[in-house]
Motif scaffolding. Sequence first.
Motif, PDB file in Angstrom:
ATOM      1  N   ASN A 110     -60.373 -68.685  55.528  1.00  0.00           N
ATOM      2  CA  ASN A 110     -61.484 -67.727  55.605  1.00  0.00           C
ATOM      3  C   ASN A 110     -61.007 -66.282  55.719  1.00  0.00           C
ATOM      4  O   ASN A 110     -61.761 -65.409  56.148  1.00  0.00           O
ATOM      5  N   THR A 111     -59.750 -66.022  55.338  1.00  0.00           N
ATOM      6  CA  THR A 111     -59.216 -64.652  55.412  1.00  0.00           C
ATOM      7  C   THR A 111     -60.048 -63.688  54.575  1.00  0.00           C
ATOM      8  O   THR A 111     -60.276 -62.538  54.962  1.00  0.00           O
ATOM      9  N   TYR A 120     -66.550 -59.103  56.168  1.00  0.00           N
ATOM     10  CA  TYR A 120     -67.278 -58.694  57.377  1.00  0.00           C
ATOM     11  C   TYR A 120     -66.908 -57.272  57.778  1.00  0.00           C
ATOM     12  O   TYR A 120     -67.761 -56.506  58.256  1.00  0.00           O
ATOM     13  N   ILE A 121     -65.642 -56.906  57.591  1.00  0.00           N
ATOM     14  CA  ILE A 121     -65.217 -55.526  57.854  1.00  0.00           C
ATOM     15  C   ILE A 121     -65.957 -54.580  56.910  1.00  0.00           C
ATOM     16  O   ILE A 121     -66.438 -53.509  57.314  1.00  0.00           O
ATOM     17  N   LEU A 122     -66.076 -54.975  55.654  1.00  0.00           N
ATOM     18  CA  LEU A 122     -66.762 -54.155  54.653  1.00  0.00           C
ATOM     19  C   LEU A 122     -68.245 -53.993  54.987  1.00  0.00           C
ATOM     20  O   LEU A 122     -68.812 -52.910  54.814  1.00  0.00           O
ATOM     21  N   ILE A 123     -68.876 -55.042  55.462  1.00  0.00           N
ATOM     22  CA  ILE A 123     -70.291 -54.967  55.861  1.00  0.00           C
ATOM     23  C   ILE A 123     -70.461 -53.968  57.004  1.00  0.00           C
ATOM     24  O   ILE A 123     -71.376 -53.128  57.000  1.00  0.00           O
ATOM     25  N   ALA A 124     -69.552 -54.040  57.996  1.00  0.00           N
ATOM     26  CA  ALA A 124     -69.626 -53.121  59.133  1.00  0.00           C
ATOM     27  C   ALA A 124     -69.404 -51.682  58.679  1.00  0.00           C
ATOM     28  O   ALA A 124     -70.120 -50.761  59.116  1.00  0.00           O
ATOM     29  N   VAL A 125     -68.447 -51.471  57.771  1.00  0.00           N
ATOM     30  CA  VAL A 125     -68.161 -50.123  57.262  1.00  0.00           C
ATOM     31  C   VAL A 125     -69.365 -49.557  56.522  1.00  0.00           C
ATOM     32  O   VAL A 125     -69.739 -48.390  56.708  1.00  0.00           O
ATOM     33  N   ASN A 127     -52.545 -58.500  53.053  1.00  0.00           N
ATOM     34  CA  ASN A 127     -53.083 -59.853  52.902  1.00  0.00           C
ATOM     35  C   ASN A 127     -53.615 -60.175  51.514  1.00  0.00           C
ATOM     36  O   ASN A 127     -54.104 -61.278  51.294  1.00  0.00           O
ATOM     37  N   LYS A 128     -53.520 -59.216  50.572  1.00  0.00           N
ATOM     38  CA  LYS A 128     -54.146 -59.421  49.260  1.00  0.00           C
ATOM     39  C   LYS A 128     -53.592 -60.642  48.529  1.00  0.00           C
ATOM     40  O   LYS A 128     -54.337 -61.375  47.871  1.00  0.00           O
ATOM     41  N   ASP A 129     -52.295 -60.887  48.619  1.00  0.00           N
ATOM     42  CA  ASP A 129     -51.709 -62.049  47.961  1.00  0.00           C
ATOM     43  C   ASP A 129     -51.851 -63.313  48.801  1.00  0.00           C
ATOM     44  O   ASP A 129     -51.889 -64.419  48.261  1.00  0.00           O
ATOM     45  N   GLN A 130     -51.925 -63.114  50.120  1.00  0.00           N
ATOM     46  CA  GLN A 130     -52.000 -64.264  51.018  1.00  0.00           C
ATOM     47  C   GLN A 130     -53.317 -65.005  50.875  1.00  0.00           C
ATOM     48  O   GLN A 130     -53.373 -66.233  51.020  1.00  0.00           O
ATOM     49  N   ILE A 131     -54.396 -64.266  50.583  1.00  0.00           N
ATOM     50  CA  ILE A 131     -55.712 -64.892  50.442  1.00  0.00           C
ATOM     51  C   ILE A 131     -55.692 -65.948  49.352  1.00  0.00           C
ATOM     52  O   ILE A 131     -56.052 -67.106  49.562  1.00  0.00           O
ATOM     53  N   ALA A 132     -55.253 -65.544  48.147  1.00  0.00           N
ATOM     54  CA  ALA A 132     -55.192 -66.489  47.023  1.00  0.00           C
ATOM     55  C   ALA A 132     -54.179 -67.596  47.297  1.00  0.00           C
ATOM     56  O   ALA A 132     -54.412 -68.759  46.944  1.00  0.00           O
ATOM     57  N   LYS A 133     -53.070 -67.244  47.940  1.00  0.00           N
ATOM     58  CA  LYS A 133     -52.027 -68.235  48.239  1.00  0.00           C
ATOM     59  C   LYS A 133     -52.570 -69.333  49.158  1.00  0.00           C
ATOM     60  O   LYS A 133     -52.315 -70.531  48.937  1.00  0.00           O
ATOM     61  N   ILE A 175     -57.918 -69.106  40.463  1.00  0.00           N
ATOM     62  CA  ILE A 175     -58.048 -68.631  41.848  1.00  0.00           C
ATOM     63  C   ILE A 175     -57.534 -67.202  41.954  1.00  0.00           C
ATOM     64  O   ILE A 175     -58.147 -66.349  42.602  1.00  0.00           O
ATOM     65  N   ASP A 176     -56.385 -66.930  41.305  1.00  0.00           N
ATOM     66  CA  ASP A 176     -55.851 -65.557  41.294  1.00  0.00           C
ATOM     67  C   ASP A 176     -56.848 -64.586  40.669  1.00  0.00           C
ATOM     68  O   ASP A 176     -57.069 -63.486  41.190  1.00  0.00           O
ATOM     69  N   GLU A 177     -57.449 -64.978  39.554  1.00  0.00           N
ATOM     70  CA  GLU A 177     -58.414 -64.119  38.867  1.00  0.00           C
ATOM     71  C   GLU A 177     -59.651 -63.867  39.733  1.00  0.00           C
ATOM     72  O   GLU A 177     -60.174 -62.745  39.780  1.00  0.00           O
ATOM     73  N   LEU A 178     -60.097 -64.915  40.415  1.00  0.00           N
ATOM     74  CA  LEU A 178     -61.301 -64.812  41.244  1.00  0.00           C
ATOM     75  C   LEU A 178     -61.132 -63.774  42.345  1.00  0.00           C
ATOM     76  O   LEU A 178     -61.959 -62.868  42.498  1.00  0.00           O
ATOM     77  N   PHE A 179     -60.040 -63.866  43.101  1.00  0.00           N
ATOM     78  CA  PHE A 179     -59.867 -62.994  44.254  1.00  0.00           C
ATOM     79  C   PHE A 179     -59.294 -61.629  43.886  1.00  0.00           C
ATOM     80  O   PHE A 179     -59.647 -60.627  44.505  1.00  0.00           O
ATOM     81  N   SER A 180     -58.419 -61.561  42.879  1.00  0.00           N
ATOM     82  CA  SER A 180     -57.868 -60.267  42.491  1.00  0.00           C
ATOM     83  C   SER A 180     -58.962 -59.352  41.943  1.00  0.00           C
ATOM     84  O   SER A 180     -58.976 -58.146  42.203  1.00  0.00           O
ATOM     85  N   GLY A 181     -59.911 -59.913  41.190  1.00  0.00           N
ATOM     86  CA  GLY A 181     -61.016 -59.123  40.652  1.00  0.00           C
ATOM     87  C   GLY A 181     -61.888 -58.540  41.745  1.00  0.00           C
ATOM     88  O   GLY A 181     -62.271 -57.364  41.701  1.00  0.00           O
ATOM     89  N   LYS A 182     -62.171 -59.343  42.755  1.00  0.00           N
ATOM     90  CA  LYS A 182     -63.023 -58.881  43.852  1.00  0.00           C
ATOM     91  C   LYS A 182     -62.287 -57.867  44.728  1.00  0.00           C
ATOM     92  O   LYS A 182     -62.870 -56.873  45.174  1.00  0.00           O
TER      93      LYS A 182
END
Length: 236
Positions: free
Chosen positions: A56-57, A63-68, A115-121, A194-201
Amino acid sequence: MGVEGCTKCIKYLLFVFNFIFWLAGGIILGVALWLRHDSQTTNILYLQLGDKQAPNTFYVGIYILIAVGAVMMFVGFLGCYGAIQESQCLLGTFFTCLVILFACEVAAGIWGFVNKDQIAKDVKQFYDQALQQALMGESDASNAKAVVKTFHETLDCCGSDIVTATFTPVWRDDLCRKDSLKSFFENTNCHKKIDELFSGKLYLIGIAAVVVAVIMIFEMILSMVLCCGIRNSSVY
């Protein structure tokens, strides 16, 4: 006594920038809520393999983005009102909020970069574990099959970078929705999807963060200049 001349122009310029900042906060909040409820990510990140939950990283960043976004809307309103009222107190509070928000954005940016690479990993590891259980017929194979099929149907993919999994479509039609022969020749492995999904976002989030940071720097400069102008006009 109201400000005059160049300071008056800065006052209205600050108001315009704050209105844009308020709108940007609303857009970021809307994008964050869209990312939070996007069908692709929710289908995958709500999965559970036995007693193990999908990573859930990604949602921590959302959630940080919502608060910002919510704080930006409040600070933008505060800046607009302070500029129109020519209140040094409100502008000082606005400037302080901007500095804190900017520091938080920098910290969040560093966290996201790390954490950008860790999420997809993490998601790929979760998928590989489920795929292995489904292929080997382990004790929780039925749950693993459901997890794997959700990945395949959501991302329109099959298999991973693991050699044995690459040939999964040929002999395990129950895991892939495409026909065996077509899958063998046109297979798109799930690691790539999976890489495409998260890297795009994450790319979208990064662009929004840079734009907001530039606006915030301009606003901090304008608010300081306006405060000085208001102080000087009150003296005279």
